[in-house]
Each structure stands twice: as C-alpha cells, then as structure tokens.
Design an enzyme around this catalytic site. Structure first.
Site, PDB file in Angstrom:
ATOM      1  N   GLU A 153      -7.154   7.595   6.893  1.00 31.24           N
ATOM      2  CA  GLU A 153      -6.298   8.378   6.175  1.00 31.24           C
ATOM      3  C   GLU A 153      -6.443   9.866   6.315  1.00 31.24           C
ATOM      4  O   GLU A 153      -6.635  10.803   5.255  1.00 31.24           O
ATOM      5  CB  GLU A 153      -6.139   7.822   4.856  1.00 31.24           C
ATOM      6  CG  GLU A 153      -5.763   6.645   4.654  1.00 31.24           C
ATOM      7  CD  GLU A 153      -5.445   6.186   3.070  1.00 31.24           C
ATOM      8  OE1 GLU A 153      -6.349   6.158   2.333  1.00 31.24           O
ATOM      9  OE2 GLU A 153      -4.257   5.540   2.815  1.00 31.24           O
TER      10      GLU A 153
ATOM     11  N   GLU B  23      -5.983  -2.370   5.709  1.00 27.45           N
ATOM     12  CA  GLU B  23      -6.190  -2.784   4.323  1.00 27.45           C
ATOM     13  C   GLU B  23      -4.977  -3.706   3.985  1.00 27.45           C
ATOM     14  O   GLU B  23      -3.655  -3.462   4.332  1.00 27.45           O
ATOM     15  CB  GLU B  23      -6.176  -1.357   3.453  1.00 27.45           C
ATOM     16  CG  GLU B  23      -7.330  -0.853   3.730  1.00 27.45           C
ATOM     17  CD  GLU B  23      -7.315   0.661   3.245  1.00 27.45           C
ATOM     18  OE1 GLU B  23      -6.573   0.916   2.318  1.00 27.45           O
ATOM     19  OE2 GLU B  23      -8.080   1.518   3.622  1.00 27.45           O
TER      20      GLU B  23
END
Lengths: 629, 318
Positions: free
Chosen positions: A468, A536
């Site tokens: 991220e 994820e």
C-alpha cells in the site's frame, strides 16, 4: 565521521557506516558447535541495557555515549523490547494515517517542492522521543583477536551507534538487520556500546504499516567475530531443469577483503548423508563453486520440504579450520506457464495468511516459542503460505518456513499508506516514494536488504515490493531490481492496482486486496495478463470469515486464480492489568489515551492476540484442506 | 382410563393459566405476556418471560457496512416489543382469552390432554408487525413451541429471529447435537456434525464484544444447571432441560448475556458478572460476512428478509 542529527530529516541519508547486507548464514568454529547450535564466534548483547528516555531530541542526554558519562541515574531496560511497553513512551495504535495525525502538519521532504528539504521536521520535533541505550561489556575470550561486528536485527526507526565514545554509524529500515564493524574501536574488556534511538525520522513516512507504533531495540543484538578468512556472503543458485529431474547448483561466496591464505571447501549432502557435490578452492575475495549437476533431484515443496545440506569449511594455510558454515537449501522450480504460477510443474494454490509478528505481552518482540507455535497452527489448519506483512520478519522465521514447507511472500519494509489514501479515497498528491528521486535510494536499499539477507531460502516464492504505497518510478525500479538479481522467483505488488500506468513494469501477478468474488471473476473473464492472487482477503475482524466458499469456488473455475492470504493471522492487542478487576485483559487502540486511533481495527486475526484460535479457524482448516498442495 | 389420557391439570387463574403435567408445571402469565414459569422436576427454568429476539450485538462487519444503522429499529423491537393478544385452546376447543367471571365455571380439577396458548407480540418497528409464539403442552408434559413472524413490507433486514429464554442462574454447561464450534450460515462448511459438550457459558472473546456463540443446524441442546434461586432448594444435583428439533433443525446460542449487554461493552472485562443463562433459539440467523470490515455486505443468500413470513418450531423437554 561526525554524526548529524539532521540525518533524521533527510531521506537521502538512511545508512552511514553500515556493512553491506549479506546472507543470513551463521559461522561456527567446528562441526561440534553446529551440533550444539552455539557458535563461539557469537556473543549476545541481549539483556539489560542502561536506558534514558527523552520525549524529544532537544531533551536528549547529549554525549551519553562517552565511556565516562555519568549514567548512574539511567534506568534499566530489556533488549529486545519496545520503549512503549516499558511505559516510557505512550502506546499508540493507528492504521493508515500517519501517527502524527492531528498533532503535527507534515509533508514528506522534496515531494511538493525541491526546495522543501524537511529540515528540522524530525530532529527539531517536540514529540519525537529518544531512547539512549548503553551497555558495558567485555569481549568474550573466543571473540578476541578477530574482526568484530555488531548486528542489530531490528531497531525502530533510526539509530546512531557509538563504541567507546567513537561514532560508528547510523541506520534506518527498522525491520532489517543493520551491521557495523567495531574492529577499530573494540577492546578486550570494558567496552561501552551506546545506541541513540529516535522514534521517528524520514523512515516514518516509509513505515506506515497498520500496527502499534513502537520504538526501540526490539530485536536481538549480537557481536560476531570473524577470523582472518570469513564468509561474508553466501549465494546459493539452485535451479531445476524443465523436466524436473535434474538440479543445478552454483555457489558464490564473498569473503572478507584481502583474506589470508587458505582454502574454502564445500560439501553438499542429501539427508542420507550421501555426497551430492564436493569442491575446494583457494580463499580469494570471491569464490565460486559449480556448476554441479544433481541427478534425480528431490524437489522442495509444501508436502515434502526436502532440503540438501550445504557446508562450507574455511581453513588457514596450515589446514586448521577457521570457520564452518552450514546451510540447508532446496531445489524447486517456480515459473509462469501459460500465465499460471507453477511450482515443480504443479499449479500453485496459495492457502495463505498475512502474519504480523505479535505477542500480547511483548508486542513485535516475539520469541522463538511464538514462531514454533505459529508453524504448528499453520500445520494443523492447512495453511501453506505466509506473507510477512509488511516487513522482513525475524531472521530465523525464514529457515523455519523452509523446514516446514511454507511458501513465503517476503515483503520489503515499505508502506506509505498515509501519503496516498485519506479516509478511503485515493489521494496521492504527496505520495512517497512515487517518482521522487530523493526517496529513491532509501527505498531501493530496503529491497536490497530484503533480497541479500534472505535470497537462499527455498520457501520464498515472491519478493513483495511492500504494501500500500501507490506506484511510481521508484517502485518500478524496485521491481526491476528484484527481477535483475533473481530469476527464480516472482515479484508481487498490489499498489499498482491503484496506478495502472505501471501495470507493465510492476508485479508479475495481479494482486488485489479485499476484492469481491464477482470482481475477481470479471478480471479473469476479461483477457487477464497475469495470474490472480489475493494478497489480503477474508478480513477476519471480530466475528467474520463468512462466505469463504465464494473464493474457494474460483479455484476450480479459473486456472489463473491461485488463492491468497487471509487478513490476518493474529489480532494485535496488548495485555494490561485491568484497573477494576486486577485481571489480565487485552486492550486495543484508544485504550491508552492514544489519539488519533483506529481502536479495535487491529483485532482481525484468525488467532486472538493470546494465540488462541478464533472459532472461524475450523472454516479455514476445511477450505484450505481441499487444495493443500 | 381418564387418568391415562388426560394428564394435564389446567388452572384457570385470574392473571395466569397454569398447566400441571407429569413432573412439570407451567404458568402462562397474562400480565407478563408469556410463559412466566417453566418447572421441570421441581426446578424453575425461567427468570423472565421468553420474548422474541431480533437483535444481534453488532459485529465489526455490521459496523463497517452500516447494517446496524440500517436495521437499528430491530434493537428497539428486541427491547420493547410487547404482548397484545392471548388465545387459549384446550383439547382443540378455542377458549379465547378466558378470565373471570367467565372462568368461574371452572374448578380446581380441570383436566386436559393438550393445552395450547398463543401470545401475539407487536414490534416497536415502523411499520409494526406481529410475532406469535404458540406454546402447546402435550399430555406427556413436554412443551411445543412455534414462533411465527408476520412479514411486513418496508421493514429493514432482520439481524436474527429467535426466542430468548433467560434462566435464573448460570448453566454449568450444555450438550448439543449439531455442528462443532461457533457457526453461522455463511461459515459452517468446516464444522463437523456430532454431539458436543461445552463447559460453562463461554463468550467468544472477540476484542470488542459482539455477536458470538451461534450454533447452526442443531438437533438438540441440553442445558445443565446446578443452582436455583429457590431459597428452600438444598438439592445439589445437576438438572437439565432440553430443546429438541421438531420439523427442522434450529440454531441456538447459550451465553450469559443478552445481545444488548454484549452491545454495551467495549471490552470483555466490561461485561457484567455472570448471573444468568441466556438461551436463544433461532429460526433464522444472518451470515457474518467476511469480504472486508468497512462496507462489504453479507452475501445475499445469508440475509433475513423482514418482508416475508418466517416460522420455526421446537420442543422443550425436561
């Protein structure tokens, strides 16, 4: 060299006086030491250290590193450990926003303007706490008369090092080992090693992982002694022919500069003790063995994590053994075939978890017992893969995963979440590293630390560029770096999903997080370029993990759907003594008067923070058991 | 002959209907609006009248996707729904809601084979709807329970639909035939069918207390207690009550707390001391979801529409 506190503010200064990252092998004096698992070339510096705390750089005890500085009033602190968990600094949990949210206005240096140097941003901050650590030690007998280094396995987030009053170096990258040469200053007795740890530096922009924000020397510290011929780096190149029958092995060693006259010999045996390869070379700065051919090679995989035993023996000119280096490695072939990830000719299915290092009493300073327990849980629940979210883990974990047959996604220590996503929206106006040249080297160095230390582990199938952090030229360069140094693994990065301009240059796989089954189908139905994995998925916050069937069903429908990593393995919560009942209870963000916080958002593990499984685990065991390869 | 076929003695009270059967005694209260007393083998099993239950303590996923906001009126309904009608049927004869002076025609020796009493509860939702709980006392003393929910267009999805029994003291444990572990409609594939014993009343210690402890697809659950609130009770032996499926399996949770008590706590240690047993028997359970915790909905197949009728049945045996 004189240290400068301004290094905290400058993204271009991230390591000073450090030794190059190298493989995680361990040197012993003899085979007998290997048997005992104790090297007399190693001296642990874990344990009690003298400690003084300052809430900001201005109040820090300047000069505390001098041997004759009066440290009598210092506290005692345990290394490894977090300063916060010793109650010096406030415990704080925050997810994506930077930890100074609502307290300090900051923009990363050089991002909005080249003139914006960030001077004083951290070095003159009034809430950037400082830990002054010192320890007096004698060099143990077996280490004397050798070159001596010190290894810090993890210090959050910036450290300055002195020995006997001499400045030695500076390091960031909290989750990678930093090693320094102490030889010029070390004495046999009465050494004073001193470390000044700053909670924040420019590294804070790069370490915005979803976690409690700690500081301090939180992993082990040790001295290593190196004889006149020493293996600095070991690179094992093991490949397998396309027909999966034959292994090829080449080994490259980097010895110390100007090694003494002597030899290095190599043996490789299988687990029956049969010799597979054997060679000896003169000791030179670089030593190369191989190529060796290994017929009928037994391949490493989850169900049969077979490893060959490599051993290096370094001898001086008289034939006396100086050091012995054991290393277990594997042969496996990991590749893309028709856009499908194949391991040893079989389609790879990732039954994975994301795993933060966590212990409810010790924070991220986890123990060997925690790691052993985690692998047992993996085994019991058909978990075959782990993503080291989002930093390199403790070094032994990689070897343990080799041994247990766990597929690893080895993540670079990088997350800049707060620089590009605000309140859920993509807003990358001050993203780092982006394409900002002043941040380039610091970020690429993190990749090098990750690769060089862990390159010999068969368990690692993916180098992950981090988490991220959006996408720009720097991450494209990092992808290119991993591709350049390693053709036996794939690169992984999810953040390019947020900036498709880099889709061709970043990540060998299409990785997304929390994507819906419908959108995954839509991707796979529409001429996909890369195999799909969930870096994820199945966010297991509280009572969750419903609907997993919709993901598992994709496995049979789409060859290019290859599973993923559940978020996440273990809740991050801390044991405290309840003010009312006196019982030990688990607390979360906001429970320490810490604001801005994301409260119980870190309670999203398959395990409770105390390593008891949540009820959802039986669902994981079932679904992951269906495609356990 | 009569005594072998008409075991139930019916007591037409002024505020209650009493039914005494073999080793059992039930008191249905008009004032409390439901089953006030359920005595088996001399032990009281109810602390308060069983009520329809609609709420579940907000899960993290519920909070993230706004489900609890959207369905908040069911929290009010869980707390404040009330009885609006009673209907009695004895041996297939409708008696309406008989009170004095109409009941002056009865005696202390009224016998029956089957006694049925239905309580209709009106929800506090907007619009309102009704839930009817029908109890049938059978000749052997066991109790049949049917819960019927009237679908009502315009109502938000139900968090749950069940009947909640609050027992006077904490259970020492429970045994059930159903699925292993804590299960929900969208998280039960990994569960193993069998018979399980659970010690005490464990609350799954989610970091922030929330809905927990559900057991889907249950054939039977037996709750065992050791203590009563009866000051004369010196009997120290364990005693049990069973809920058994009739037409279809049911779901249940057996916890020391109501959904509201769980909802109010931010930490496990904030939950009150354990004093009761809260047995929820559910005919419909919403899935927990799992895609993410900040917006993704539970998959549609695991929603509970409030706009259509629901009905479920089970029986209670001592």
């Amino acid at each position: 060299m004189e240290p400068s506190i301004n290094w905290l503010d400058d993204p271009q200064v991230f390591r000073v006086g450090t030794l190059p990252a190298h493989s995680d092998h361990r040197a012993y004096r003899s085979g007998e030491e290997i048997e005992r698992g104790v090297s007399s070339y190693i001296q642990s510096l874990d344990g009690d250290w003298q400690f003084q705390y300052a809430k900001n750089p201005a109040e820090r005890p300047v000069g505390f590193f001098e041997p004759d500085y009066d440290r009598d009033h210092f506290f005692t602190i345990q290394v490894p450990g977090h300063i916060e968990l010793e109650n010096f600094s406030q415990i704080h949990y925050i997810n994506t926003l930077y930890p100074w949210e609502g307290k300090v206005y900051r923009r990363p240096a050089y991002v909005l303007s080249d003139a914006d140097t960030g001077a004083g941003m951290f070095s003159a901050a009034d809430n950037n706490c400082v830990g002054a650590y010192a320890k007096r030690f004698d060099l143990e007998e077996p280490l004397r008369n050798n070159r001596v280094t010190v290894q810090f396995d993890g210090v959050e987030q910036a450290m300055y090092l002195w020995l006997n009053g001499h400045f030695v170096g500076y390091a960031e990258d909290s989750f990678s080992q930093s090693e320094f040469d102490l030889t010029p200053y070390i004495q046999d007795t009465d050494n004073v090693i001193a470390v000044e740890v700053f909670k924040q530096s420019t590294a804070a922009f790069l370490e915005d992982q979803d976690m409690f924000r700690f500081s301090g020397i939180f992993r082990s510290v040790r001295l290593t002694a190196q004889p006149e011929i020493h293996v600095n780096d070991l690179a094992i190149h093991s490949t397998v022919t396309a027909d999966l029958t034959t292994g090829h092995l080449a080994v490259t060693l980097q010895l110390n500069d100007h090694p003494a006259a002597g030899t290095v010999s190599l043996t490789v045996t299988d687990d029956q003790g049969e010799m597979v390869a054997e060679a000896s070379e003169k000791a030179t700065e670089q030593v190369h063995f191989g190529d060796f051919e290994v017929a009928n090679v037994r391949l490493w995989c989850h169900s049969d994590p077979y490893r060959y035993h490599l051993q290096l023996t370094v001898r001086d000119a008289d034939g006396a053994v100086l050091e012995v280096v054991p290393y277990d490695f594997g042969f496996r072939r990991f590749e893309l075939v028709d856009k499908v990830m194949m391991l040893n000719g079989q389609r790879l299915i990732l039954n994975g978890v994301n795993r933060h290092e966590w212990n409810p009493d010790r924070g991220r300073a986890i123990t060997q017992a925690d790691m052993v327990a985690d692998l047992q849980v993996f085994k019991e629940n058909n978990i075959n893969a782990v993503r080291t979210c989002h930093y390199p883990d403790q070094i032994p974990w990689y070897t343990m995963c080799d041994e247990a047959g766990i597929y690893m996604m080895a993540e670079t220590n990088l997350e800049t979440h707060g620089s590009w996503q605000k309140m859920g929206a993509v807003e990358p106006s001050y993203n780092v590293p982006g394409s900002v040249s002043q941040w380039r080297d610091a970020v690429l160095d993190r990749a090098k630390n990750n690769y060089e230390v862990f390159k010999n582990h068969p368990s690692i199938l993916f180098w992950s560029l981090g988490n991220e952090s959006y996408a720009g030229e720097v991450l494209a360069e990092m992808n290119a770096y991993y591709k350049r140094v390693d053709s036996t693994r794939l690169t992984h990065y999810e953040g390019v999903y947020r900036n498709r301009a880099y889709a061709d240059r970043i990540s060998d796989v299409e990785s997304r997080m929390y994507e819906t089954p419908e959108n995954i189908k839509a991707y796979l139905d529409d001429h996909p370029e890369k195999p799909f994995l969930n870096c994820e998925y199945m966010h297991d916050m509280g009572n969750s993990l419903g609907g997993m069937a919709s993901y598992v069903n994709l496995i049979n429908q789409y060859p290019m759907y290859q599973g993923g990593f559940i978020w996440d393995y273990i809740d991050q919560a801390l044991y405290v003594t309840d003010e009312v009942t006196g019982n030990r209870v688990l607390r979360y963000g906001g429970d320490f008067d810490d604001r801005h916080s994301d409260y119980d958002f870190s309670g999203d593990g398959l395990m409770f923070a105390n390593r008891q499984p949540k009820p959802a685990m039986q669902e994981v065991r079932y679904y992951y058991g269906q495609y356990n390869n | 002959m009569a005594n072998t076929t008409t075991n139930l003695r019916v007591i037409f009270g002024d505020g209650t209907l009493g039914v005494a059967g073999p080793a059992c005694h039930y008191i249905f209260s008009y004032e409390r609006g439901g089953l006030e007393s359920l005595v088996q083998h001399g032990k009281e099993w109810l602390y308060r009248t069983p009520m329809p239950t609609f709420w579940r303590a907000t899960t993290d996923n519920d909070r993230g996707n706004g489900f609890s906001q959207d369905s908040a009126m069911w929290l009010g309904a869980d707390l404040f729904s009330h009885c609006v009608a009673v209907a009695i049927n004895v041996d297939d004869q409708d008696l309406g809601w008989p009170i004095a002076p109409e009941t002056n025609r009865f005696s202390n020796h009224e016998w029956a084979e089957k006694v049925q009493i239905a309580f209709t509860y009106q929800t506090t939702t907007v619009p309102k709807t009704n839930v009817t709980v029908t109890y049938q006392v059978f000749n052997d003393g066991h109790l049949g329970v049917t819960v019927h929910y009237d679908g009502q267009p315009g109502l938000p999805e139900l968090p749950a639909l069940g009947l909640r029994f609050i027992m006077p003291t904490p259970a020492v444990g429970f045994d059930y035939t159903g699925l292993s572990g804590e299960t929900y409609p969208d998280r039960m594939a990994g569960a193993v069918a069998g018979t399980y014993h659970v010690v005490g009343l464990p609350v799954t210690p989610y970091l922030r207390p929330q809905e927990n402890g559900m057991h889907m697809a249950t054939e039977a659950v037996t709750v065992t207690r050791h203590t009563t609130l009866n000051n004369t009770d010196v009997d120290a032996t364990d005693f049990s009550l069973s809920v058994v499926q009739t037409t279809a399996p049911f779901a249940f949770s057996c916890l020391p707390y109501t959904a509201e008590q769980l909802e109010a706590a931010d930490h496990i240690e904030e939950l009150p001391a354990v004093r009761r047993t809260v047995l929820g028997v559910y005919g419909a359970v919403r899935g927990v979801g799992g895609i993410d915790s900040w917006g993704a909905d539970v998959e549609p197949a695991y929603h509970i529409s409030a706009e259509v009728d629901h009905e479920f049945s089970f029986e209670i045996r001592g």
